[in-house]
Design an enzyme around this catalytic site. Sequence first.
Site, PDB file in Angstrom:
ATOM      1  N   ALA A  12      47.795  45.721  52.304  1.00  0.00           N
ATOM      2  CA  ALA A  12      47.079  45.903  51.039  1.00  0.00           C
ATOM      3  C   ALA A  12      47.789  45.177  49.909  1.00  0.00           C
ATOM      4  O   ALA A  12      48.085  45.744  48.870  1.00  0.00           O
ATOM      5  CB  ALA A  12      46.919  47.388  50.735  1.00  0.00           C
ATOM      6  N   GLY A  13      48.095  43.910  50.155  1.00  0.00           N
ATOM      7  CA  GLY A  13      48.606  43.065  49.079  1.00  0.00           C
ATOM      8  C   GLY A  13      47.439  42.409  48.358  1.00  0.00           C
ATOM      9  O   GLY A  13      46.311  42.896  48.427  1.00  0.00           O
ATOM     10  N   TYR A  14      47.728  41.316  47.664  1.00  0.00           N
ATOM     11  CA  TYR A  14      46.651  40.647  46.918  1.00  0.00           C
ATOM     12  C   TYR A  14      45.497  40.264  47.838  1.00  0.00           C
ATOM     13  O   TYR A  14      44.338  40.540  47.555  1.00  0.00           O
ATOM     14  CB  TYR A  14      47.187  39.397  46.213  1.00  0.00           C
ATOM     15  CG  TYR A  14      48.174  39.715  45.131  1.00  0.00           C
ATOM     16  CD1 TYR A  14      47.743  40.307  43.939  1.00  0.00           C
ATOM     17  CD2 TYR A  14      49.519  39.427  45.270  1.00  0.00           C
ATOM     18  CE1 TYR A  14      48.637  40.612  42.932  1.00  0.00           C
ATOM     19  CE2 TYR A  14      50.424  39.721  44.271  1.00  0.00           C
ATOM     20  CZ  TYR A  14      49.992  40.314  43.101  1.00  0.00           C
ATOM     21  OH  TYR A  14      50.878  40.610  42.118  1.00  0.00           O
ATOM     22  N   GLU A 171      62.011  33.557  37.344  1.00  0.00           N
ATOM     23  CA  GLU A 171      61.377  34.649  36.585  1.00  0.00           C
ATOM     24  C   GLU A 171      62.293  35.869  36.536  1.00  0.00           C
ATOM     25  O   GLU A 171      62.349  36.577  35.524  1.00  0.00           O
ATOM     26  CB  GLU A 171      60.021  35.019  37.197  1.00  0.00           C
ATOM     27  CG  GLU A 171      58.913  34.012  36.871  1.00  0.00           C
ATOM     28  CD  GLU A 171      57.513  34.612  36.994  1.00  0.00           C
ATOM     29  OE1 GLU A 171      57.301  35.402  37.922  1.00  0.00           O
ATOM     30  OE2 GLU A 171      56.651  34.290  36.154  1.00  0.00           O
ATOM     31  N   ASP A 299      50.335  35.032  52.301  1.00  0.00           N
ATOM     32  CA  ASP A 299      51.644  34.473  52.641  1.00  0.00           C
ATOM     33  C   ASP A 299      51.878  34.339  54.146  1.00  0.00           C
ATOM     34  O   ASP A 299      52.905  33.809  54.559  1.00  0.00           O
ATOM     35  CB  ASP A 299      52.757  35.333  52.025  1.00  0.00           C
ATOM     36  CG  ASP A 299      52.897  35.082  50.535  1.00  0.00           C
ATOM     37  OD1 ASP A 299      52.609  33.959  50.092  1.00  0.00           O
ATOM     38  OD2 ASP A 299      53.306  36.004  49.806  1.00  0.00           O
ATOM     39  N   ALA A 316      49.794  34.140  44.588  1.00  0.00           N
ATOM     40  CA  ALA A 316      48.862  35.263  44.502  1.00  0.00           C
ATOM     41  C   ALA A 316      47.463  34.750  44.178  1.00  0.00           C
ATOM     42  O   ALA A 316      46.468  35.237  44.714  1.00  0.00           O
ATOM     43  CB  ALA A 316      49.330  36.242  43.421  1.00  0.00           C
ATOM     44  N   GLN A 317      47.412  33.756  43.320  1.00  0.00           N
ATOM     45  CA  GLN A 317      46.138  33.148  42.941  1.00  0.00           C
ATOM     46  C   GLN A 317      45.405  32.629  44.187  1.00  0.00           C
ATOM     47  O   GLN A 317      44.206  32.883  44.374  1.00  0.00           O
ATOM     48  CB  GLN A 317      46.433  31.991  41.967  1.00  0.00           C
ATOM     49  CG  GLN A 317      45.211  31.335  41.380  1.00  0.00           C
ATOM     50  CD  GLN A 317      45.576  30.083  40.570  1.00  0.00           C
ATOM     51  OE1 GLN A 317      44.764  29.180  40.443  1.00  0.00           O
ATOM     52  NE2 GLN A 317      46.800  30.024  40.024  1.00  0.00           N
TER      53      GLN A 317
END
Lengths: 403, 403
Positions: A12-14, A171, A299, A316-317
Amino acid sequence: MNTTPRIVVLGAGYAGMMTTKKLMKYLSPEEAEIVLVNKHNYHYQTTWLHEVAAGTINQNQVRIMIRDIISPNRVRLIYDTVEEIVTDEKIVKLENSEIPYDYLVISLGFETNTFGIKGMDEHAFFIESFDQCQLIREHIEYQFANYKNHPEADESSLTILVGGGGFTGIEFIGELVERIPNLCRKYDIERKKAKIINVEAAPSILPSFDPDLVQYAKKSLQDRGAEIMEGTRIQECTEEGFIVGDNNELIKAGTIVWTGGVTGNSVLGKSGFELTKGKVTVNGDLRAPGYENVFILGDCAWVMNKEDNRPYPPTAQAAMQHAITCAKNIRALLHNGTLEEFTFHDKGTVASLGVTDGMGTVFNGKKLYGKTAAAMKKVVDDRYLFLLGGPHLLLKKGKIRPF
Amino acid sequence: MNTTPRIVVLGAGYAGMMTTKKLMKYLSPEEAEIVLVNKHNYHYQTTWLHEVAAGTINQNQVRIMIRDIISPNRVRLIYDTVEEIVTDEKIVKLENSEIPYDYLVISLGFETNTFGIKGMDEHAFFIESFDQCQLIREHIEYQFANYKNHPEADESSLTILVGGGGFTGIEFIGELVERIPNLCRKYDIERKKAKIINVEAAPSILPSFDPDLVQYAKKSLQDRGAEIMEGTRIQECTEEGFIVGDNNELIKAGTIVWTGGVTGNSVLGKSGFELTKGKVTVNGDLRAPGYENVFILGDCAWVMNKEDNRPYPPTAQAAMQHAITCAKNIRALLHNGTLEEFTFHDKGTVASLGVTDGMGTVFNGKKLYGKTAAAMKKVVDDRYLFLLGGPHLLLKKGKIRPF
């Protein structure tokens, strides 16, 4: 007898969340049963994990309960760990049970890759899971509390050493340059005693970014006290720190974090998929080569750009765009329609450098810097929340608040 | 040549701060020079330290910058550590300098007394200083973050073991029963996995309290998940926990805190004062026996109640009353007046059991319980702030806010 085909989404990731959302929209309960399998009962913002690790975000903002987004009335939610996929039998083996599928979506995300650097697995933290990032945050603060209470302690215990100058590493440094001065104030420690050091083997940090943007990022981070060591190879990671360069110099640190590489989930290899650098190179329709009914997203997948025959960046995009194509293609399979080819629509990439600084490109390749970029980054983050859970979720977890 | 007599106050705890405040009020700059020596540039609320250790208070509320209360124009502030007092030469040796005095006030506070329990000094934390209490707070949270990230970890790492069921130990337990459920929620850990255990050798906790109050406190803490082991002697403290009782049972814990005893500052012994259980039994006028010009206050002194020939309890309330008598007596010495005898005015004692519960007696011996007692406790805390720094300080650091 139930003859409704069953779609099982793993992770249940992106990619997994968005695929499930789209499947719910595209397919009625009569057309397909949907099952979502995830280790935890929450989804978390992987791209915000560095903020949890640095301690610059309220952790509750980073986590979303899955059942708040995905109705358990429509989707069967199983909270368990995937151990292996047996494609011959169309079964997924979980830690506590197993589940047969007709269609499978593998969106199990990344694992950290240490490229065999000696000692890295044992001695470094990874920006990898929600739990581990909470531990990093606590570990950092503990060093400060401990140093303050033991004046004879080694000053290097305050040093935070970050291996890898890619997107996540930089980041993270951007958050640390904001967090560490606060910790110094909290524990009455001179700012200069707490070093923040980034080590990158390549000649430059952020290799995929425009050189102007890279320069901007470097200067911004250095001005706020970070050291950026480019062209510096890590020979070994020990309990004390990194051994770097040709002279085997030891950089001591109390906190060691490795952000230098990721690879696909190890379940892929265990389940017999053919791997390229730990991921599966999928077909244009996002199916695993040789499988009619198995999609691999996010990924775990290399999705090739046919124009230059190189993989699209694993962001993620991209993962969210995979999800839309995947859901459409499953619908096509169910209806004997034609599967579509994935094409990546690059909306630009913005890196944050703390709360109020950032840099990147948007849409037409326009470069953004400083507060504008930082605001844009928050808009990007919020857009995802909106896509996932509508205005309600945006209000609850968003980074820009309308009031 | 400067012939103004110099008064040196050692330690900026309750007694030292209040003595300095009163001396400023009673004496003009022509009458006496005042010097205040303290290790840090801040005063902290010793009676609130258990809240810092539990993580239930904003640490900034507990600290007060000395110069915000004591004007450096009137009082010379020296931030240094006292090493020894050479009474023959009327000199105080500090870590970085030395300072001669005409009148000396020793208000250096307590040190933890482990009564020779094997291993306690090495393996237990003490509720002793601001810095150490911050470390306790971070240490506790670190255990939770670490357990969550290492599911194979020993559940006992979540246990908090508190040695000593006196005032500090029980108030600390009172904060923990509020803090630990929050940490369990933060790290998704079942509440019952995190044990809070108090171990007291005497037949009952809080020996100086009325049995009704003790019963109330015990029930309140037990109802919120604390275990209270009375009549249980600690044989030894190891890295793993306490070894207790006649059967040498090991109670394992990730966090070990000893609150079972205090004694006077060790500078007293080093400087040749005669000690009774680590403190100096002072004369009725609060001077050290045999010294015309040395006063000893607060936790460094036994002040005897002539009515029953027992010492008054060593509380913050008493320390502040010492301060007033001491300041008056120094003024009397300067003016060749008569020194007064100290008498303790017992305003009652209230113990908090978390934010909204408490118990104790006030004024006329009336017993208070629950929210009333908790509110009273905050009034007591706030009264001190008012005495120390007036309405401005009360507004800034007070526990009950008028808005």
